[in-house]
Design an enzyme around this catalytic site. Structure first.
Site, short mmCIF file in Angstrom:
data_model
loop_
_atom_site.label_atom_id
_atom_site.label_comp_id
_atom_site.label_asym_id
_atom_site.label_seq_id
_atom_site.Cartn_x
_atom_site.Cartn_y
_atom_site.Cartn_z
N SER A 1 2.74 6.40 22.71
CA SER A 1 2.83 5.03 23.22
C SER A 1 3.32 4.15 22.07
N LEU B 1 -8.64 13.66 -0.26
CA LEU B 1 -8.00 13.53 -1.57
C LEU B 1 -8.43 12.27 -2.29
N ARG C 1 -5.88 17.07 12.20
CA ARG C 1 -4.87 16.33 12.97
C ARG C 1 -3.48 16.94 12.90
N PRO D 1 1.08 20.49 0.91
CA PRO D 1 -0.20 20.74 1.56
C PRO D 1 -1.37 20.91 0.59
N TYR E 1 8.07 14.41 2.96
CA TYR E 1 8.94 14.02 4.07
C TYR E 1 9.24 12.51 4.07
N ARG F 1 -5.36 -2.59 7.59
CA ARG F 1 -4.41 -3.22 8.51
C ARG F 1 -4.58 -4.74 8.56
N GLY G 1 -11.09 6.10 -0.02
CA GLY G 1 -11.74 6.85 -1.10
C GLY G 1 -12.99 7.61 -0.69
N PRO H 1 2.48 14.67 -2.41
CA PRO H 1 1.85 16.00 -2.34
C PRO H 1 2.43 16.83 -1.21
N ASP I 1 -10.59 -2.53 6.55
CA ASP I 1 -9.49 -1.94 7.33
C ASP I 1 -8.20 -2.49 6.72
C1 HXC Z 1 -0.90 10.85 21.02
C2 HXC Z 1 -2.54 9.47 20.20
C3 HXC Z 1 -3.20 10.57 19.59
C4 HXC Z 1 -2.62 11.87 19.76
C5 HXC Z 1 -4.33 8.78 19.15
N1 HXC Z 1 -3.29 8.39 19.90
N2 HXC Z 1 -4.29 10.10 18.94
N3 HXC Z 1 -1.41 9.60 20.89
N4 HXC Z 1 -1.46 11.94 20.47
N5 HXC Z 1 -3.16 12.95 19.21
C6 HXC Z 1 -2.97 7.04 20.35
C7 HXC Z 1 -4.10 6.39 21.14
O1 HXC Z 1 -4.08 6.81 22.50
C8 HXC Z 1 -3.77 4.92 20.98
O2 HXC Z 1 -2.69 4.52 21.79
C9 HXC Z 1 -3.26 4.86 19.55
O3 HXC Z 1 -2.83 6.17 19.22
C10 HXC Z 1 -4.34 4.44 18.55
O4 HXC Z 1 -5.44 5.34 18.69
P1 HXC Z 1 -6.92 4.92 18.34
O5 HXC Z 1 -7.75 6.13 18.46
O6 HXC Z 1 -7.31 3.71 19.10
O7 HXC Z 1 -6.70 4.46 16.81
P2 HXC Z 1 -7.70 4.38 15.60
O8 HXC Z 1 -9.13 4.43 16.07
O9 HXC Z 1 -7.25 3.24 14.78
O10 HXC Z 1 -7.44 5.78 14.82
C11 HXC Z 1 -6.26 6.00 14.10
C12 HXC Z 1 -5.79 7.46 14.17
C13 HXC Z 1 -6.93 8.44 13.81
C14 HXC Z 1 -4.62 7.59 13.23
C15 HXC Z 1 -5.34 7.77 15.59
O11 HXC Z 1 -6.47 9.78 13.81
C16 HXC Z 1 -7.52 8.15 12.45
O12 HXC Z 1 -8.49 7.37 12.35
N6 HXC Z 1 -6.96 8.74 11.37
C17 HXC Z 1 -7.38 8.46 9.98
C18 HXC Z 1 -7.37 9.66 9.10
C19 HXC Z 1 -6.11 10.49 9.14
O13 HXC Z 1 -5.30 10.39 10.05
N7 HXC Z 1 -5.98 11.38 8.12
C20 HXC Z 1 -4.89 12.29 8.05
C21 HXC Z 1 -3.93 11.84 7.01
S1 HXC Z 1 -2.96 13.24 6.69
P3 HXC Z 1 -2.89 3.78 23.21
O14 HXC Z 1 -1.51 3.48 23.67
O15 HXC Z 1 -3.59 4.78 24.10
O16 HXC Z 1 -3.71 2.56 22.94
C22 HXC Z 1 -1.47 12.81 6.13
C23 HXC Z 1 -0.76 14.01 5.53
C24 HXC Z 1 0.70 13.94 5.48
O17 HXC Z 1 -1.05 11.71 6.20
C25 HXC Z 1 1.41 15.14 4.88
C26 HXC Z 1 0.86 16.50 5.06
C27 HXC Z 1 1.62 17.60 4.35
P1 NAP Z 2 -8.22 11.85 4.96
O1 NAP Z 2 -9.44 12.42 4.33
O2 NAP Z 2 -8.19 11.70 6.42
O3 NAP Z 2 -7.92 10.47 4.25
C1 NAP Z 2 -7.46 9.32 4.89
C2 NAP Z 2 -8.39 8.18 4.52
O4 NAP Z 2 -7.83 6.96 4.99
C3 NAP Z 2 -9.78 8.33 5.12
O5 NAP Z 2 -10.73 8.20 4.09
C4 NAP Z 2 -9.89 7.16 6.09
O6 NAP Z 2 -11.22 6.63 6.12
C5 NAP Z 2 -8.90 6.17 5.51
N1 NAP Z 2 -8.35 5.26 6.51
C6 NAP Z 2 -7.73 5.57 7.66
N2 NAP Z 2 -7.39 4.48 8.33
C7 NAP Z 2 -7.77 3.43 7.55
C8 NAP Z 2 -7.69 2.02 7.72
N3 NAP Z 2 -7.13 1.47 8.78
N4 NAP Z 2 -8.20 1.23 6.72
C9 NAP Z 2 -8.77 1.80 5.65
N5 NAP Z 2 -8.87 3.11 5.44
C10 NAP Z 2 -8.39 3.92 6.40
O7 NAP Z 2 -6.92 12.72 4.59
P2 NAP Z 2 -6.31 13.18 3.18
O8 NAP Z 2 -5.65 14.47 3.42
O9 NAP Z 2 -7.31 13.06 2.11
O10 NAP Z 2 -5.16 12.09 2.94
C11 NAP Z 2 -5.15 11.23 1.84
C12 NAP Z 2 -3.74 10.79 1.50
O11 NAP Z 2 -2.98 11.92 1.09
C13 NAP Z 2 -2.97 10.16 2.65
O12 NAP Z 2 -2.16 9.11 2.16
C14 NAP Z 2 -2.10 11.28 3.14
O13 NAP Z 2 -0.95 10.83 3.80
C15 NAP Z 2 -1.77 11.93 1.82
N6 NAP Z 2 -1.29 13.30 1.89
C16 NAP Z 2 -2.16 14.30 2.21
C17 NAP Z 2 -1.70 15.60 2.23
C18 NAP Z 2 -2.61 16.75 2.51
O14 NAP Z 2 -2.13 17.88 2.59
N7 NAP Z 2 -3.91 16.55 2.68
C19 NAP Z 2 -0.35 15.87 1.94
C20 NAP Z 2 0.49 14.82 1.64
C21 NAP Z 2 0.01 13.54 1.60
P3 NAP Z 2 -11.91 5.99 7.42
O15 NAP Z 2 -11.65 6.90 8.56
O16 NAP Z 2 -13.34 5.87 7.01
O17 NAP Z 2 -11.28 4.64 7.59
#
Ligand code: HXC
Ligand code: NAP
Length: 294
Positions: A114, A28, A209, A200, A157, A76, A24, A198, A74
């Site tokens: 990985s 979004l 990302r 985009p 998806y 997880r 939160g 949702p 977290d």
């Molecule tokens: C390949 C990658 C990578 C990359 C990380 N890894 N980034 N591998 N390409 N770009 C690998 C790392 O090397 C590691 O593997 C493993 O993934 C875990 O990475 P960490 O950095 O240690 O993980 P962590 O710190 O827990 O971070 C998680 C994360 C990060 C997912 C990688 O991006 C994150 O914190 N994301 C949270 C927010 C987020 O993703 N928001 C977007 C949601 S959008 P190894 O083997 O090296 O240990 C969404 C929209 C969907 O869902 C629909 C859109 C239309």
């Molecule tokens: P975002 O800002 O990156 O939101 C993801 C949130 O998840 C962050 O606040 C992050 O906070 C939290 N998070 C990640 N790992 C976590 C963990 N291990 N434990 C607790 N919290 C964790 O991206 P967003 O676009 O707003 O996405 C929100 C939701 O919408 C997601 O479910 C995504 O799949 C969905 N969605 C987004 C889109 C889009 O176009 N934006 C489209 C379809 C669906 P911390 O990093 O502080 O943990």
């Protein structure tokens, strides 16, 4: 004047509800939290980054006059989720809604991942949603809570699948199955389960990302969408607030797509015919009719 980016529900639609929003603090999750507060809810925002959550809580309390509790959790880790639930009850005395919004995702050819990278996404999205849902569900059953609502954020998806985000697609499909399964199994305990899919909606978390560097310009998302625009946060917040509110009391087990028609455009066999200019249709019709008469 366009209405879709304006608040939709009447004042106090969520009055006295306590809603937990995972993820939160940004994107979004923050947008939905803002609207829940404006509608009278008390909101617990959770994620890994407490500093960020505190800043968001302060900002939104000042903006809306509502009450926000920032909690590090977290998703997880089941122990952390149970502690987050306990802290919610301690502060507000109850929880009425859970919004499973936290997610992790990035684009990558699957063969470059990985095992840990794949697990990381599955763990945040699927296991995280499972952890929160199980902890809150068990609690609600134990205290015989009259009604509660779980809302899961998936994406389109979840059912079509998508190349280059395979862990996310796999996990979101699992979340959708969980939504529909528990909508039936736990309805007897007063719980409703729904999902939003949702298309985009630009956020920093997703765009950094999924469209890094100049991919944003190369792949203009608007062009993939029949309505030729991306989503605005308020229109998603409107839908989420409705599904969290008692106005949606008879909606259970539903996934509502909010994507301007994007996924269907990709799916329909003859959708590419949109490229045919209007003036060509007379000729095409003539060609088709001439075949029929022979
Ligand atoms: C390949 C990658 C990578 C990359 C990380 N890894 N980034 N591998 N390409 N770009 C690998 C790392 O090397 C590691 O593997 C493993 O993934 C875990 O990475 P960490 O950095 O240690 O993980 P962590 O710190 O827990 O971070 C998680 C994360 C990060 C997912 C990688 O991006 C994150 O914190 N994301 C949270 C927010 C987020 O993703 N928001 C977007 C949601 S959008 P190894 O083997 O090296 O240990 C969404 C929209 C969907 O869902 C629909 C859109 C239309
Ligand atoms: P975002 O800002 O990156 O939101 C993801 C949130 O998840 C962050 O606040 C992050 O906070 C939290 N998070 C990640 N790992 C976590 C963990 N291990 N434990 C607790 N919290 C964790 O991206 P967003 O676009 O707003 O996405 C929100 C939701 O919408 C997601 O479910 C995504 O799949 C969905 N969605 C987004 C889109 C889009 O176009 N934006 C489209 C379809 C669906 P911390 O990093 O502080 O943990």
């Amino acid at each position: 004047m366009q209405q879709y980016n304006k608040p939709m529900l009447k004042e106090d639609s969520l009055k006295d509800k306590v809603i937990v929003v995972t993820g939160g603090g940004s994107g979004l999750g923050k947008a939905m939290t803002t609207y829940f507060l404006e509608l009278g809810a008390k909101v617990v925002i959770t994620s890994r980054n407490l500093e960020k959550l505190k800043n968001t809580a302060k900002e939104l309390e000042e903006k809306t006059g509502g009450e926000v509790l920032p909690l590090q959790c977290d998703v997880r880790n089941y122990d952390e989720v149970e502690a987050m639930l306990a802290a919610t009850i301690k502060k507000f005395g109850k929880a009425d809604g859970l919004l499973n919004n936290a997610a992790g995702n990035f684009i990558s050819p699957t063969e470059r991942l990985s095992a840990n990278a794949f697990d990381t996404i599955i763990d945040i999205v699927l296991k995280g949603t499972k952890n929160c849902t199980l902890a809150f569900g068990k609690h609600w059953i134990k205290i015989k809570q009259e009604k509660a609502t779980v809302l899961n954020i998936v994406t389109t998806y979840a059912w079509t699948g998508s190349a280059y985000v395979v862990p996310s697609a796999t996990a979101k499909a699992g979340v959708l199955a969980m939504t529909r399964s528990l909508a039936v199994e736990w309805a007897k305990y007063g719980m409703r389960f729904n999902a939003i899919a949702p298309g985009p909606f630009p956020t920093k978390g997703a765009w950094d990302r999924l469209l890094p560097g100049n991919l944003k310009d190369e792949f203009d998302m608007k062009k993939k969408i029949p309505l030729r625009r991306v989503g605005e946060h308020q229109e998603l917040a409107n839908l989420a607030a409705y599904l969290m509110s008692d106005f949606s009391a008879y909606i259970n087990g539903e996934v509502i797509t909010i994507d301007g028609g994007e996924w269907l455009q990709g799916a329909g066999e003859f959708n590419m015919l949109q490229k045919i200019p209007e003036q060509m249709w007379d000729m095409l019709e003539m060609m088709i009719r001439s075949k029929k008469s022979k």
